[in-house]
Design a protein around this motif. Structure first.
Motif, PDB file in Angstrom:
ATOM      1  N   ARG A   1       0.845  -1.203   0.000  1.00 58.14           N
ATOM      2  CA  ARG A   1       0.000   0.000   0.000  1.00 58.14           C
ATOM      3  C   ARG A   1       0.877   1.249   0.000  1.00 58.14           C
ATOM      4  O   ARG A   1       1.989   1.233   0.506  1.00 58.14           O
ATOM      5  CB  ARG A   1      -0.925  -0.001   1.223  1.00 58.14           C
TER       6      ARG A   1
ATOM      7  N   GLY B   1     -12.363   3.444  -6.722  1.00 53.72           N
ATOM      8  CA  GLY B   1     -11.689   2.701  -5.657  1.00 53.72           C
ATOM      9  C   GLY B   1     -11.419   3.504  -4.392  1.00 53.72           C
ATOM     10  O   GLY B   1     -12.043   4.535  -4.130  1.00 53.72           O
ATOM     11  N   SER B   2     -10.452   2.999  -3.620  1.00 51.54           N
ATOM     12  CA  SER B   2     -10.138   3.607  -2.328  1.00 51.54           C
ATOM     13  C   SER B   2      -9.652   5.042  -2.474  1.00 51.54           C
ATOM     14  O   SER B   2      -9.799   5.845  -1.559  1.00 51.54           O
ATOM     15  CB  SER B   2      -9.080   2.773  -1.609  1.00 51.54           C
TER      16      SER B   2
ATOM     17  N   ARG C   1     -12.528   7.268  -2.492  1.00 53.72           N
ATOM     18  CA  ARG C   1     -13.069   7.308  -1.126  1.00 53.72           C
ATOM     19  C   ARG C   1     -12.126   8.022  -0.165  1.00 53.72           C
ATOM     20  O   ARG C   1     -12.409   8.179   1.014  1.00 53.72           O
ATOM     21  CB  ARG C   1     -13.354   5.886  -0.618  1.00 53.72           C
TER      22      ARG C   1
ATOM     23  N   ILE D   1      -3.457   3.439  -0.118  1.00 54.14           N
ATOM     24  CA  ILE D   1      -4.106   2.948  -1.338  1.00 54.14           C
ATOM     25  C   ILE D   1      -3.406   1.673  -1.807  1.00 54.14           C
ATOM     26  O   ILE D   1      -2.172   1.644  -1.922  1.00 54.14           O
ATOM     27  CB  ILE D   1      -3.995   4.027  -2.451  1.00 54.14           C
ATOM     28  N   GLY D   2      -4.182   0.638  -2.046  1.00 56.25           N
ATOM     29  CA  GLY D   2      -3.617  -0.622  -2.518  1.00 56.25           C
ATOM     30  C   GLY D   2      -3.297  -0.570  -4.001  1.00 56.25           C
ATOM     31  O   GLY D   2      -2.180  -0.846  -4.421  1.00 56.25           O
ATOM     32  N   ASP D   3      -4.284  -0.203  -4.817  1.00 54.87           N
ATOM     33  CA  ASP D   3      -4.009   0.030  -6.231  1.00 54.87           C
ATOM     34  C   ASP D   3      -4.949   1.115  -6.737  1.00 54.87           C
ATOM     35  O   ASP D   3      -5.925   1.459  -6.077  1.00 54.87           O
ATOM     36  CB  ASP D   3      -4.118  -1.265  -7.054  1.00 54.87           C
TER      37      ASP D   3
ATOM     38  N   ASP E   1      -7.621   2.532  -9.366  1.00 58.03           N
ATOM     39  CA  ASP E   1      -8.638   2.040 -10.293  1.00 58.03           C
ATOM     40  C   ASP E   1      -9.077   3.195 -11.182  1.00 58.03           C
ATOM     41  O   ASP E   1      -9.565   4.203 -10.677  1.00 58.03           O
ATOM     42  CB  ASP E   1      -9.832   1.494  -9.498  1.00 58.03           C
TER      43      ASP E   1
ATOM     44  N   TYR F   1     -19.861   0.727  -8.772  1.00 55.55           N
ATOM     45  CA  TYR F   1     -19.297  -0.574  -8.397  1.00 55.55           C
ATOM     46  C   TYR F   1     -17.820  -0.453  -8.036  1.00 55.55           C
ATOM     47  O   TYR F   1     -17.376  -0.936  -6.987  1.00 55.55           O
ATOM     48  CB  TYR F   1     -19.473  -1.570  -9.552  1.00 55.55           C
ATOM     49  N   PHE F   2     -17.047   0.192  -8.901  1.00 57.22           N
ATOM     50  CA  PHE F   2     -15.596   0.202  -8.684  1.00 57.22           C
ATOM     51  C   PHE F   2     -15.139   1.244  -7.663  1.00 57.22           C
ATOM     52  O   PHE F   2     -13.980   1.284  -7.292  1.00 57.22           O
ATOM     53  CB  PHE F   2     -14.857   0.375 -10.016  1.00 57.22           C
ATOM     54  N   THR F   3     -16.056   2.093  -7.199  1.00 50.68           N
ATOM     55  CA  THR F   3     -15.690   2.983  -6.098  1.00 50.68           C
ATOM     56  C   THR F   3     -15.708   2.209  -4.787  1.00 50.68           C
ATOM     57  O   THR F   3     -14.929   2.478  -3.887  1.00 50.68           O
ATOM     58  CB  THR F   3     -16.643   4.197  -6.045  1.00 50.68           C
ATOM     59  N   GLY F   4     -16.578   1.207  -4.723  1.00 50.95           N
ATOM     60  CA  GLY F   4     -16.619   0.425  -3.501  1.00 50.95           C
ATOM     61  C   GLY F   4     -17.188   1.222  -2.353  1.00 50.95           C
ATOM     62  O   GLY F   4     -17.920   2.186  -2.564  1.00 50.95           O
ATOM     63  N   SER F   5     -16.828   0.926  -1.124  1.00 48.36           N
ATOM     64  CA  SER F   5     -15.996  -0.217  -0.793  1.00 48.36           C
ATOM     65  C   SER F   5     -16.758  -1.523  -1.022  1.00 48.36           C
ATOM     66  O   SER F   5     -17.969  -1.497  -1.240  1.00 48.36           O
ATOM     67  CB  SER F   5     -15.582  -0.141   0.682  1.00 48.36           C
ATOM     68  N   LYS F   6     -16.062  -2.611  -0.925  1.00 47.46           N
ATOM     69  CA  LYS F   6     -16.745  -3.887  -1.074  1.00 47.46           C
ATOM     70  C   LYS F   6     -17.897  -3.988  -0.075  1.00 47.46           C
ATOM     71  O   LYS F   6     -18.989  -4.431  -0.417  1.00 47.46           O
ATOM     72  CB  LYS F   6     -15.764  -5.050  -0.849  1.00 47.46           C
TER      73      LYS F   6
ATOM     74  N   ASN G   1     -20.778  -2.025  -1.193  1.00 42.43           N
ATOM     75  CA  ASN G   1     -21.437  -2.657  -2.343  1.00 42.43           C
ATOM     76  C   ASN G   1     -22.313  -3.829  -1.923  1.00 42.43           C
ATOM     77  O   ASN G   1     -23.371  -4.060  -2.510  1.00 42.43           O
ATOM     78  CB  ASN G   1     -20.394  -3.146  -3.353  1.00 42.43           C
TER      79      ASN G   1
ATOM     80  N   ARG H   1     -26.239  -4.010  -2.851  1.00 42.86           N
ATOM     81  CA  ARG H   1     -26.819  -5.144  -3.577  1.00 42.86           C
ATOM     82  C   ARG H   1     -27.950  -5.796  -2.781  1.00 42.86           C
ATOM     83  O   ARG H   1     -28.941  -6.242  -3.354  1.00 42.86           O
ATOM     84  CB  ARG H   1     -25.741  -6.162  -3.943  1.00 42.86           C
TER      85      ARG H   1
HETATM   86  P1  DGT Z   1      -7.432  -0.830  -2.289  1.00 42.35           P
HETATM   87  O1  DGT Z   1      -7.146  -0.905  -3.752  1.00 42.35           O
HETATM   88  O2  DGT Z   1      -7.013  -2.037  -1.546  1.00 42.35           O
HETATM   89  O3  DGT Z   1      -6.919   0.409  -1.661  1.00 42.35           O
HETATM   90  O4  DGT Z   1      -9.033  -0.779  -2.105  1.00 42.35           O
HETATM   91  P2  DGT Z   1     -10.176  -0.662  -3.203  1.00 42.35           P
HETATM   92  O5  DGT Z   1     -11.441  -0.392  -2.459  1.00 42.35           O
HETATM   93  O6  DGT Z   1      -9.796   0.303  -4.270  1.00 42.35           O
HETATM   94  O7  DGT Z   1     -10.305  -2.152  -3.738  1.00 42.35           O
HETATM   95  P3  DGT Z   1     -10.018  -2.793  -5.164  1.00 42.35           P
HETATM   96  O8  DGT Z   1      -9.046  -2.022  -5.978  1.00 42.35           O
HETATM   97  O9  DGT Z   1      -9.715  -4.218  -4.901  1.00 42.35           O
HETATM   98  O10 DGT Z   1     -11.433  -2.767  -5.875  1.00 42.35           O
HETATM   99  C1  DGT Z   1     -12.032  -1.548  -6.275  1.00 42.35           C
HETATM  100  C2  DGT Z   1     -13.499  -1.602  -5.987  1.00 42.35           C
HETATM  101  O11 DGT Z   1     -14.124  -2.569  -6.820  1.00 42.35           O
HETATM  102  C3  DGT Z   1     -13.830  -2.048  -4.590  1.00 42.35           C
HETATM  103  O12 DGT Z   1     -13.799  -0.981  -3.677  1.00 42.35           O
HETATM  104  C4  DGT Z   1     -15.225  -2.578  -4.766  1.00 42.35           C
HETATM  105  C5  DGT Z   1     -15.196  -3.188  -6.133  1.00 42.35           C
HETATM  106  N1  DGT Z   1     -14.946  -4.618  -6.019  1.00 42.35           N
HETATM  107  C6  DGT Z   1     -13.822  -5.267  -6.376  1.00 42.35           C
HETATM  108  N2  DGT Z   1     -13.943  -6.577  -6.134  1.00 42.35           N
HETATM  109  C7  DGT Z   1     -15.161  -6.764  -5.583  1.00 42.35           C
HETATM  110  C8  DGT Z   1     -15.879  -7.885  -5.092  1.00 42.35           C
HETATM  111  O13 DGT Z   1     -15.416  -9.016  -5.112  1.00 42.35           O
HETATM  112  N3  DGT Z   1     -17.126  -7.671  -4.621  1.00 42.35           N
HETATM  113  C9  DGT Z   1     -17.674  -6.429  -4.598  1.00 42.35           C
HETATM  114  N4  DGT Z   1     -18.882  -6.268  -4.098  1.00 42.35           N
HETATM  115  N5  DGT Z   1     -17.034  -5.349  -5.023  1.00 42.35           N
HETATM  116  C10 DGT Z   1     -15.795  -5.506  -5.515  1.00 42.35           C
END
Ligand code: DGT
Ligand code: CA
Ligand code: CA
Ligand code: ZN
Length: 578
Positions: free
Chosen positions: A157, A187-188, A191, A196-198, A200, A258-263, A266, A270
């Motif tokens: 991160r 993504g994160s 937010r 930040i992990g990656d 998006d 969807y890609f803003t998340g967080s998971k 989401n 849903r």
């Molecule tokens: P990071 O990258 O670890 O700082 O955190 P994020 O939130 O950016 O996570 P990331 O890059 O793995 O995925 C971006 C967004 O895509 C995440 O916030 C929600 C959505 N997403 C990815 N994979 C899944 C999943 O398996 N289920 C759901 N509901 N959403 C997902």
């Protein structure tokens, strides 16, 4: 935007470390370190400077200027590359461990043949460090702690500013490509998480190929990890992963949601969709029975069809935002535009690198209505502050007051909270300041009880209006102090003392979660840059992001208030030590 300054500063810092590891001249290492800091904070982009301009940067002499020029013209500095080649990569990895300096890293390499973090962990567990000169059980504990810290913030991160610089640059590049309808990061980062992990990145366009090609071809792209028709992942030269997805224009809102998340968020949205007999995916919101598209173009439409108001990305963490949305009780979040001024900043009178005039001019360019100069107080001995220097600065501050776009200046100081909770000057001297920030800068290891009493006493001081970087954590480097923070929050609310949200990306202190907790006590906050250079002033946005993640509104943040109201708060009228 990432500036050449950051790259050059990183290179010079690396060289300083390399000199130290290879047992080189300590003064030379220090000189490169100082130059690295000065360049990082220098106002002008070094890529635009000629030799004269480079030499004008503090701490940059002939030999350093030559290396910088060489790097800028050719991308390489042979002297540095040679030194780098003389040090195994694993040893360079070791010095990244907080608490382990270059000297110890080299000793571990030479005496024990350690060339990676994993080997170091083995060596510690086999108790092989104990026989080394300068190492002991205490060192072992420190190293283990350092590795744990590194891996916690780390595990790949990065700090938010590094990700933001890269993402904004990529979005700007991709937005220029013909056929780009929309482009944004999600993504994160959207937010505003502290690490930040990656990254998006989303693009809405009819044809995806040009965007895939452009991302792969960026000068900052080091490696293509995966490349398909609609998505690609690359690694940047700084080791950051970037995921790109190209969506049809009609799916923009659904993809962004969807890609803003967080998971976790989401999953909640849903579930609500299911209750409405709908199905939510990155392509849209569909009728579960007929499969007909219900909404997809904008996030607003999607949330509306779920019976929710649009939810700001900073709140999308499943911390009650859905329930609040359903009750129409989402907070009206503070924004960058609400910030009227910065209340914690430094100049070259102490450890800042820019003179007062430059800091003030740069702050005025940001459109602030007011700005506080808060240099360090005398008990931080290395800063060599005196009463005379402080009073002389006050004269200059008064002269500059209102001179830049009418921006008002406050003369303040950053006091040091000593182990007993006392601060630097007597109250009659402190009365002369418009603002006193007080922070912990030493004795971080006090017992929980002593640290709690220390912070509470500082809140009770009649002149202390803001507690600076309240936990003193440094992300990935130093944990926060151990204290009963609920007792501190209670004291802040009772005494009318604000807690800082220090916006430096390595601090973000208080953190979002602590902000949420403190707000429940009715605490007020100051979102400050703690700028030590002109280039740090824009860090404020990360503090605002943290404030948003802590559900703060304008009312909660004192530096959104009009000046008269702010002054009343800073005077702590009615508060006496009790
Ligand atoms: P990071 O990258 O670890 O700082 O955190 P994020 O939130 O950016 O996570 P990331 O890059 O793995 O995925 C971006 C967004 O895509 C995440 O916030 C929600 C959505 N997403 C990815 N994979 C899944 C999943 O398996 N289920 C759901 N509901 N959403 C997902
Ligand atoms: Ca991500
Ligand atoms: Ca991702
Ligand atoms: Zn400080």
């Amino acid at each position: 935007m990432a500036r050449a300054n950051d790259e050059v500063a990183a290179l010079l810092q690396e060289y300083a470390d390399l000199i130290a590891i290879t047992g080189g001249d300590a003064f030379k290492a220090r000189a490169y370190e100082k130059a690295a800091r000065a360049i990082a904070g220098h106002r002008a982009d070094v890529a635009t400077l000629d030799a004269r301009g480079l030499l004008d940067i503090p701490h940059v002499g002939r030999s350093i200027a030559d290396k910088v020029a060489e790097y800028l013209s050719s991308g390489r500095v042979p002297t540095i590359e040679e030194t780098r080649a003389a040090v195994p990569a694993g040893v360079r990895e070791l010095i990244a461990i907080p608490t382990l300096g270059p000297k110890k890293a080299m000793a571990l390499h030479e005496e024990l043949g350690v060339t990676s973090v994993d080997q170091l962990l083995d060596a510690i567990h086999q108790e092989r460090l104990r026989d080394l000169k300068g190492f002991g059980e205490r060192t072992e504990a420190n190293i283990l702690h350092g590795i744990a810290l590194m891996q916690r913030a780390g595990a790949g991160r990065v700090l938010i500013n590094a990700a933001m610089d890269a993402a904004e640059q990529i979005v700007a590049e991709l937005s220029r490509i013909p056929g780009c309808d929309r482009c944004a990061f999600a993504g994160s980062l959207r937010r505003m998480r502290e690490t930040i992990g990656d990254i998006d990145i989303l693009v809405a366009a009819d044809r995806s190929a040009p965007f895939m090609a452009a991302l792969a071809g960026l000068p900052t792209t080091a490696e293509v990890i995966a490349r398909g028709e609609k998505k690609a992942s690359v690694r940047t030269t700084k080791g950051l992963q970037v995921d790109l997805r190209v969506l049809p224009r009609a799916s923009w809102g659904a993809g962004l949601q969807y890609f803003t998340g967080s998971k976790a968020h989401n999953i909640r949205t849903r579930e609500i969709a299911v209750r409405h007999k709908l199905k939510l995916s990155e392509y849209g919101l569909f009728d579960a029975g007929s499969g007909d598209l219900v909404a997809s173009e904008t996030e607003e439409e999607i949330y509306t069809r779920l019976g929710l108001p649009w939810i700001p990305p900073a709140l999308r963490e499943d911390r009650g935002e859905i329930a609040a949305g359903l009750r129409d009780a989402l907070p009206d979040l503070v924004t960058d535009r609400d910030i009227k001024g910065d209340l914690h900043t430094h100049t070259d009178l102490t450890d800042g690198i820019a003179p007062l005039e430059e800091m003030v001019a740069a702050a005025a360019e940001r459109g602030y209505a007011y700005y506080a100069v808060t240099d360090h107080a005398p008990n931080l001995f290395m800063q060599r502050m005196t009463d005379e220097k402080m009073l002389a600065q006050r004269e200059r501050v008064r002269e500059l007051d209102g001179r830049h776009h009418g921006m008002r200046l406050l003369h303040g100081t950053e006091l040091n909270i000593d182990p007993r909770g006392e601060v630097d000057w007597p109250e009659d001297f402190l009365d002369g300041f418009d603002l006193c920030v007080a922070s912990v800068h030493s004795h971080f290891d006090q017992s929980r009880q002593d640290m709690t009493r220390r912070l509470v006493r500082a809140c009770e001081h009649p002149n202390v209006a803001v507690i600076g970087h309240p936990t003193t954590r440094r992300i990935g480097k130093r944990p926060g102090v151990d204290a009963d923070l609920d007792a501190v929050f209670e004291a802040c609310a009772r005494t009318g003392t604000a807690l800082e949200i220090n916006a430096h990306p390595e601090r973000l202190d208080l953190s979002d979660e602590l902000v949420l907790r403190a707000k429940r006590y009715g605490v007020k906050f100051a979102v400050d840059s703690d700028a030590h250079a002109v280039t740090h002033l824009p860090y404020l946005r990360y503090g605002v992001g943290t404030a948003q993640r802590g559900w703060l509104t304008k009312d909660d943040v004192i530096n959104t208030w009009p000046l008269p109201e702010l002054r009343r708060f800073l005077r702590k009228d009615g508060t006496r030590r009790g």
